[in-house]
Motif scaffolding. Structure first.
Motif, PDB file in Angstrom:
ATOM      1  N   ASN A   1       0.829  -1.215   0.000  1.00  0.00           N
ATOM      2  CA  ASN A   1       0.000   0.000   0.000  1.00  0.00           C
ATOM      3  C   ASN A   1       0.861   1.262   0.000  1.00  0.00           C
ATOM      4  O   ASN A   1       0.669   2.172  -0.814  1.00  0.00           O
ATOM      5  N   MET A   2       1.794   1.326   0.934  1.00  0.00           N
ATOM      6  CA  MET A   2       2.622   2.532   1.071  1.00  0.00           C
ATOM      7  C   MET A   2       3.539   2.690  -0.138  1.00  0.00           C
ATOM      8  O   MET A   2       3.802   3.818  -0.596  1.00  0.00           O
ATOM      9  N   ASP A   3       4.020   1.583  -0.654  1.00  0.00           N
ATOM     10  CA  ASP A   3       4.914   1.639  -1.808  1.00  0.00           C
ATOM     11  C   ASP A   3       4.154   2.161  -3.029  1.00  0.00           C
ATOM     12  O   ASP A   3       4.643   3.016  -3.777  1.00  0.00           O
ATOM     13  N   ARG A   4       2.946   1.659  -3.223  1.00  0.00           N
ATOM     14  CA  ARG A   4       2.127   2.127  -4.333  1.00  0.00           C
ATOM     15  C   ARG A   4       1.872   3.631  -4.186  1.00  0.00           C
ATOM     16  O   ARG A   4       1.985   4.405  -5.145  1.00  0.00           O
ATOM     17  N   GLY A   5       1.553   4.035  -2.954  1.00  0.00           N
ATOM     18  CA  GLY A   5       1.245   5.438  -2.705  1.00  0.00           C
ATOM     19  C   GLY A   5       2.440   6.344  -2.938  1.00  0.00           C
ATOM     20  O   GLY A   5       2.339   7.381  -3.614  1.00  0.00           O
ATOM     21  N   MET A   6       3.586   5.995  -2.379  1.00  0.00           N
ATOM     22  CA  MET A   6       4.750   6.875  -2.500  1.00  0.00           C
ATOM     23  C   MET A   6       5.319   6.858  -3.919  1.00  0.00           C
ATOM     24  O   MET A   6       5.896   7.858  -4.370  1.00  0.00           O
ATOM     25  N   THR A   7       5.153   5.750  -4.630  1.00  0.00           N
ATOM     26  CA  THR A   7       5.533   5.739  -6.044  1.00  0.00           C
ATOM     27  C   THR A   7       4.670   6.737  -6.808  1.00  0.00           C
ATOM     28  O   THR A   7       5.159   7.501  -7.658  1.00  0.00           O
ATOM     29  N   ALA A   8       3.377   6.740  -6.491  1.00  0.00           N
ATOM     30  CA  ALA A   8       2.468   7.688  -7.142  1.00  0.00           C
ATOM     31  C   ALA A   8       2.842   9.130  -6.772  1.00  0.00           C
ATOM     32  O   ALA A   8       2.763  10.041  -7.612  1.00  0.00           O
ATOM     33  N   VAL A   9       3.265   9.338  -5.529  1.00  0.00           N
ATOM     34  CA  VAL A   9       3.672  10.684  -5.104  1.00  0.00           C
ATOM     35  C   VAL A   9       4.876  11.150  -5.920  1.00  0.00           C
ATOM     36  O   VAL A   9       4.907  12.284  -6.429  1.00  0.00           O
ATOM     37  N   VAL A  10       5.869  10.288  -6.057  1.00  0.00           N
ATOM     38  CA  VAL A  10       7.059  10.674  -6.835  1.00  0.00           C
ATOM     39  C   VAL A  10       6.663  10.979  -8.285  1.00  0.00           C
ATOM     40  O   VAL A  10       7.118  11.976  -8.871  1.00  0.00           O
ATOM     41  N   ASP A  11       5.806  10.137  -8.841  1.00  0.00           N
ATOM     42  CA  ASP A  11       5.333  10.401 -10.205  1.00  0.00           C
ATOM     43  C   ASP A  11       4.672  11.779 -10.285  1.00  0.00           C
ATOM     44  O   ASP A  11       4.894  12.538 -11.235  1.00  0.00           O
ATOM     45  N   ALA A  12       3.862  12.088  -9.284  1.00  0.00           N
ATOM     46  CA  ALA A  12       3.162  13.377  -9.284  1.00  0.00           C
ATOM     47  C   ALA A  12       4.155  14.531  -9.144  1.00  0.00           C
ATOM     48  O   ALA A  12       4.005  15.587  -9.781  1.00  0.00           O
ATOM     49  N   LEU A  13       5.161  14.345  -8.297  1.00  0.00           N
ATOM     50  CA  LEU A  13       6.164  15.400  -8.123  1.00  0.00           C
ATOM     51  C   LEU A  13       6.956  15.598  -9.413  1.00  0.00           C
ATOM     52  O   LEU A  13       7.324  16.717  -9.765  1.00  0.00           O
ATOM     53  N   ASP A  14       7.189  14.490 -10.137  1.00  0.00           N
ATOM     54  CA  ASP A  14       7.956  14.581 -11.387  1.00  0.00           C
ATOM     55  C   ASP A  14       7.255  15.443 -12.425  1.00  0.00           C
ATOM     56  O   ASP A  14       7.900  16.187 -13.149  1.00  0.00           O
ATOM     57  N   VAL A  15       5.953  15.317 -12.502  1.00  0.00           N
ATOM     58  CA  VAL A  15       5.236  16.040 -13.559  1.00  0.00           C
ATOM     59  C   VAL A  15       4.704  17.400 -13.089  1.00  0.00           C
ATOM     60  O   VAL A  15       4.444  18.274 -13.919  1.00  0.00           O
ATOM     61  N   GLY A  16       4.541  17.548 -11.766  1.00  0.00           N
ATOM     62  CA  GLY A  16       3.907  18.781 -11.277  1.00  0.00           C
ATOM     63  C   GLY A  16       4.887  19.934 -11.109  1.00  0.00           C
ATOM     64  O   GLY A  16       6.091  19.743 -11.042  1.00  0.00           O
ATOM     65  N   GLU A  17       4.320  21.124 -11.089  1.00  0.00           N
ATOM     66  CA  GLU A  17       5.099  22.336 -10.789  1.00  0.00           C
ATOM     67  C   GLU A  17       4.542  22.859  -9.476  1.00  0.00           C
ATOM     68  O   GLU A  17       3.343  23.153  -9.386  1.00  0.00           O
ATOM     69  N   PHE A  18       5.378  23.022  -8.478  1.00  0.00           N
ATOM     70  CA  PHE A  18       4.861  23.473  -7.191  1.00  0.00           C
ATOM     71  C   PHE A  18       5.523  24.779  -6.802  1.00  0.00           C
ATOM     72  O   PHE A  18       6.730  24.917  -6.877  1.00  0.00           O
ATOM     73  N   THR A  19       4.695  25.719  -6.426  1.00  0.00           N
ATOM     74  CA  THR A  19       5.234  27.038  -6.086  1.00  0.00           C
ATOM     75  C   THR A  19       5.352  27.234  -4.587  1.00  0.00           C
ATOM     76  O   THR A  19       5.996  28.165  -4.132  1.00  0.00           O
ATOM     77  N   SER A  20       4.725  26.362  -3.805  1.00  0.00           N
ATOM     78  CA  SER A  20       4.789  26.523  -2.356  1.00  0.00           C
ATOM     79  C   SER A  20       4.682  25.166  -1.676  1.00  0.00           C
ATOM     80  O   SER A  20       4.143  24.217  -2.248  1.00  0.00           O
ATOM     81  N   PRO A  21       5.185  25.072  -0.431  1.00  0.00           N
ATOM     82  CA  PRO A  21       4.993  23.842   0.347  1.00  0.00           C
ATOM     83  C   PRO A  21       3.510  23.485   0.463  1.00  0.00           C
ATOM     84  O   PRO A  21       3.155  22.306   0.425  1.00  0.00           O
ATOM     85  N   ALA A  22       2.658  24.456   0.587  1.00  0.00           N
ATOM     86  CA  ALA A  22       1.216  24.175   0.708  1.00  0.00           C
ATOM     87  C   ALA A  22       0.724  23.415  -0.510  1.00  0.00           C
ATOM     88  O   ALA A  22       0.035  22.388  -0.402  1.00  0.00           O
ATOM     89  N   ASP A  23       1.095  23.901  -1.687  1.00  0.00           N
ATOM     90  CA  ASP A  23       0.799  23.229  -2.969  1.00  0.00           C
ATOM     91  C   ASP A  23       1.296  21.809  -3.005  1.00  0.00           C
ATOM     92  O   ASP A  23       0.594  20.874  -3.379  1.00  0.00           O
ATOM     93  N   LEU A  24       2.575  21.694  -2.636  1.00  0.00           N
ATOM     94  CA  LEU A  24       3.241  20.391  -2.709  1.00  0.00           C
ATOM     95  C   LEU A  24       2.497  19.363  -1.870  1.00  0.00           C
ATOM     96  O   LEU A  24       2.174  18.262  -2.343  1.00  0.00           O
ATOM     97  N   PHE A  25       2.194  19.725  -0.628  1.00  0.00           N
ATOM     98  CA  PHE A  25       1.593  18.727   0.260  1.00  0.00           C
ATOM     99  C   PHE A  25       0.124  18.488  -0.034  1.00  0.00           C
ATOM    100  O   PHE A  25      -0.394  17.432   0.280  1.00  0.00           O
ATOM    101  N   LYS A  26      -0.514  19.446  -0.673  1.00  0.00           N
ATOM    102  CA  LYS A  26      -1.877  19.180  -1.123  1.00  0.00           C
ATOM    103  C   LYS A  26      -1.826  18.044  -2.149  1.00  0.00           C
ATOM    104  O   LYS A  26      -2.609  17.089  -2.098  1.00  0.00           O
ATOM    105  N   LYS A  27      -0.847  18.163  -3.039  1.00  0.00           N
ATOM    106  CA  LYS A  27      -0.697  17.124  -4.058  1.00  0.00           C
ATOM    107  C   LYS A  27      -0.333  15.781  -3.419  1.00  0.00           C
ATOM    108  O   LYS A  27      -0.884  14.738  -3.783  1.00  0.00           O
TER     109      LYS A  27
END
Ligand SMILES: Nc1ncnc2c1ncn2[C@@H]1O[C@H](COP(=O)(O)OP(=O)(O)O)[C@@H](O)[C@H]1O
Ligand SMILES: Nc1ncnc2c1ncn2[C@@H]1O[C@H](COP(=O)(O)OP(=O)(O)O)[C@@H](O)[C@H]1O
Ligand SMILES: [Mg+2]
Ligand SMILES: [Mg+2]
Ligand SMILES: [Mg+2]
Ligand SMILES: [Mg+2]
Lengths: 208, 334, 334, 208
Positions: free
Chosen positions: A43-69
């Motif tokens: 479960n956690m591996d699937r989730g954190m893999t998805a998080v890294v994928d999201a960070l790879d494609v996303g543009e984040f301007t603030s910590p608030a943005d980042l953690f919302k994602k």
């Protein structure tokens, strides 16, 4: 001390945690086999893999943005108990962060908000043998050490989390799947508390 | 691990491909959200029924989608509840203007994910959502200070009865109230002779000696309440039926819908043998069996073992049970 | 041995008790002869259909007794064909004046016991008896000098199609001819991931390594034609479908009734996944699937594994397939 | 020699064989596990137990009577391949016996009739790796030794049966379930040939 944590460090925390989770997935699943349904690692591996994928494609301007994602991604990809709980943690945690770097005090406020979210969502308390047995002493230790700076406070939090995790091991679970085992849950280390300790240890390494 | 699979990560998605290939005449699949829909959903004016949960319990829930039963089943990873996105997509999709009932099995993860979906539905759409949380497992002590009883076998019977009620045009209020009554009338207890292997874990969740069994298991391959010596079918039936009978709400003269359910790896010949034993015990207790199911209906992958479910049934329940149903997993009158 | 049984010697008899308790509304049991009857047999003017064989293959055959399918199923000991007395009793009992068809799976023991029963019926009664011997297993080389191919999955489909024909009033000649045509149109192939344990033997029939499977198995827990490395579902499907397709009588443009059958210990999620693979291979070969079954239909106790059966189906077969059937194991239109 | 076998001896043969089968049931099932369906031991044990029960309650005035009962009982209680085959053997065997004691020649005629029955029913031949690989050399050896009397002839038959059983072990089966294994059946001892050897060994002990 006046040290702060910026967006890049937060992002680094998440990426490093994804690696830590991947490496520890067999352990987490093994712990979940004994008192749960053998999926906390995947479960956690699937989730954190998805998080890294999201960070790879996303543009984040603030910590608030980042953690919302991060929070949304965990909610949308993990499932089970840990998905809503970790998801809610990061959503609430991010909600207390602004656009710029955050200092030790601000980080403490965010951690509290995150843990409150876990309590509201899961309705558990310390002693129920869940991840809260790691989280609650961790934020207390953080508060006590916050004046020494982010690094020291997070190190103290991670140590307290580990102690909390271990102190819950002899307990009989009252929440989560482990509670179905009744007395048989005693003597087993809680998987969610274990992944929480890893998260805080990684925080101490990356944000300190 | 010996399984007929490709990559463990793809098991659920690939099984859905097979479901659609086999039942494309009656079902359609949203692969993005891993939702199995009744082909003609939404049905205007009919209460939409959604269930979901971890995979690995087949035929539950996907096998119970179709006329007379569910409108949609949301498939989580093996033994992991689905995520709110899936549940929200299904909720929006099956609403035919009469609202949607969420049928949730009582596990922390399932409850939280369904709750989040309901919150999102309330915030983002006009769909009226109700939930029933099934908690029928007498192996678990119930208390305010615990997660409460698990949802197991009664779910199957509830989905059938509530499905018939929704099909007949009852309102969301009525359907939700019926669901609560069915849940209140249902009790289950299970045992395992072997463990099972979650594909992503790659090895059995627990080890069990040749002369042991696990009593009071759920449906997630987890260990039970206690490990007891391997028993004969006669003794095993007693171990399952007794704790149900001593729990509310059954008594002499009552009639039940009874299910002897296989956990996935126990052959049908043993389930029928067990049914004979259960039937005898109920006869002794003065309880009549109005209707029954014997077979694999709510499973735990390839676990060997079985569970007994009894739902106290009045005439209304029996009529709802007898109403036509046309799903891959349960079919009659159609 | 971990089984939900009492004494191994009583497994078949006690399972019959459960069958009657569960399906007494539709079935009745002759315990002396271990025969499961359709409750309203004999049906005047209808050809009587009897099958039988060793137990341990449930739902085959007892689960296929009822309107639209069999009139009687004779239950042998586990994996042991029934004896002539049983078959003779059933033959006499189900005859409604239009004769009786024996549906026999091609195993030396089954063939001989049915033959002796037919000889006794001819000598002792006026019942006209015909037989069809199902031999559809492409794992076995056929030859005049061998016992020939085994009867496996096609039996299920044959019992359904021939059951519908008998129900519609066709004569014994017509029903027997149809049975031969269905058999000629059917091919099967199976594999096992694990062995199974015959209750009286008390331990698994064979041992299989963690990375091995048996290819070309029958339905008696026996080892297969060869032991091969454990394969992915994709490869396994190819190993089952290829030898069927290279055998007569299928080709591009043909339509089939397809079954992906579990051997008893493989969970439904894997069977659906396998069905997806089989579906893809047939599509590639230009073969259409008119109808299908996915599940445990002809099993080998708790063996893990599956088999694929394809019966080339013209419109007549599809119509017979769609005709109502009401048995514990197959039910639709009723 | 002019020795004969009487009703009591035949009856004793069957009872002793029932005991031998019971003791050897695990072996027979083990052999059947390797190349069959793991039931030959329980099949034969069920059958011979039924035979003893039938002998206990029945009154038999002649060997013909006795073996008719034995044959019918096996046919009615064993099932599988071995039921019809052993059943037919005893029915045909008994059919050649009269009311009184039988001499070596008469016993030979009966044995031949029994084995012919197996061939007719099962349509197998020597070399197909079935019980016939024990039976056929056994009756040949019996014939050759018949002039030396029942005991010597049956001893010779049992020895030839054992040789036949062993000579079939390396063969690939062509009949019965073992044939489904193809080449893999080679190297395994046939269960039916094994129970046949036990039958003839018991005959040599009880009838000689
Ligand atoms: N109500 C709760 N509150 C806080 N944490 C919980 C609660 N229920 C479960 N957990 C945590 O979740 C962990 C299990 O997560 P996971 O295995 O991923 O989900 P699931 O139990 O649905 O399979 C437990 O080890 C525990 O720490
Ligand atoms: N056609 C045949 N002719 C002679 N003997 C046979 C034939 N088929 C099988 N047998 C014998 O029967 C034995 C198997 O008997 P058993 O295991 O009791 O029946 P089944 O094979 O039906 O399970 C084989 O070992 C073989 O010796
Ligand atoms: Mg878990
Ligand atoms: Mg889970
Ligand atoms: Mg057999
Ligand atoms: Mg056998």
């Amino acid at each position: 001390m006046g040290d702060t944590v910026d967006l890049d460090q937060f992002s680094d925390w998440m990426r490093r945690y994804a690696g830590v989770i991947h490496d520890n997935a067999p352990l987490l699943t093994e712990l979940d086999s004994a008192i749960g349904d053998a999926d906390h690692g995947s479960n956690m591996d699937r989730g954190m893999t998805a998080v890294v994928d999201a960070l790879d494609v996303g543009e984040f301007t603030s910590p608030a943005d980042l953690f919302k994602k991060v929070g949304m991604t965990l909610v949308s990809s993990v499932g089970g108990a840990s998905g809503p709980l970790y998801g809610t943690f990061f959503l609430r945690f991010g909600g207390k962060l602004g656009a710029g770097p955050v200092d030790a005090e601000g980080l403490g406020v965010a951690l509290h908000a995150g843990v409150d979210g876990i309590v509201q969502r899961g309705k558990a308390a310390v002693g129920d043998k869940t991840m809260l047995d790691a989280w609650v002493p961790a934020v207390e230790a953080y508060d006590a050490a916050a004046s020494s700076g982010v690094g020291a406070a997070l190190t103290a939090a991670a140590e307290a989390a580990a102690q909390g995790r271990d102190s819950a091991t002899p307990l009989v679970a009252h929440r989560g799947r482990a509670s179905y085992l009744g007395e048989r849950s005693a003597g087993h280390q809680d998987p969610g508390a274990t992944s929480t300790v890893l998260l805080l240890e990684t925080a101490a390494e990356t944000l300190g | 691990m010996k399984k007929l699979i490709n990559d463990p990560a793809d098991v659920v998605a690939e099984a859905l491909v097979g479901m659609e290939a086999a039942h494309g005449d009656r079902l359609r699949i949203d692969y993005e959200h891993k939702v199995i829909y009744r082909k003609d959903a939404p049905r205007q004016g009919k209460v939409g029924l959604i269930s979901g949960g971890g995979s690995g319990h087949e035929p539950l829930h996907g096998g119970y989608v179709g006329p007379g039963m569910l409108d949609a089943a949301c498939c989580g990873e093996v033994f992991t509840s689905p995520v709110p996105d899936q549940l929200l997509a299904a909720t929006t999709e099956v609403d035919g203007g009469a609202g949607v009932l969420h049928i949730v099995k009582n596990y922390t993860g399932d409850v939280m994910n369904f709750e989040m979906a309901a919150e999102l539905a309330a915030a983002e759409s006009a769909v009226e959502v109700r939930s029933v949380v099934v908690d029928d497992d007498v192996a678990v002590q119930d208390s305010l200070y615990t997660a409460g009883r698990r949802g197991v076998g009664t779910t199957v019977i509830l989905e059938k009865l509530v499905g018939a009620a929704a099909e007949s045009g009852r309102s969301l209020d009525e359907v939700a109230a019926l669901a609560d009554r069915v849940n209140a009338a249902g009790r289950s207890m299970g045992l395992a002779l072997t463990s099972c292997t979650v594909p992503a874990a790659g090895k059995p969740t627990f080890e069990l000696g040749e002369d042991e069994m696990e009593l009071g298991i759920g449906i997630h391959g987890e260990p039970g309440r206690k490990r007891v010596p391997l028993a004969s079918a006669r003794e095993a039936a007693q171990l399952l039926v007794d704790p149900i009978l001593t729990d509310l709400p059954y008594g002499t003269g009552d009639s039940v819908i009874a299910m002897v359910n296989g956990m996935g790896g126990t052959p049908l010949i043993e389930l029928y043998l067990m049914y004979g034993e259960v039937h005898r015990l109920l006869e002794q207790a003065g309880i009549g069996i109005a209707r029954c199911l014997v077979g694999n209906y709510i499973t735990s992958l390839e676990m060997a073992g079985c569970s007994v479910t009894l739902v106290k049934a009045d005439d209304e329940f029996v009529d709802l049970w007898d109403a036509p149903v046309n799903t891959p997993g349960l079919r009659w009158g159609a």
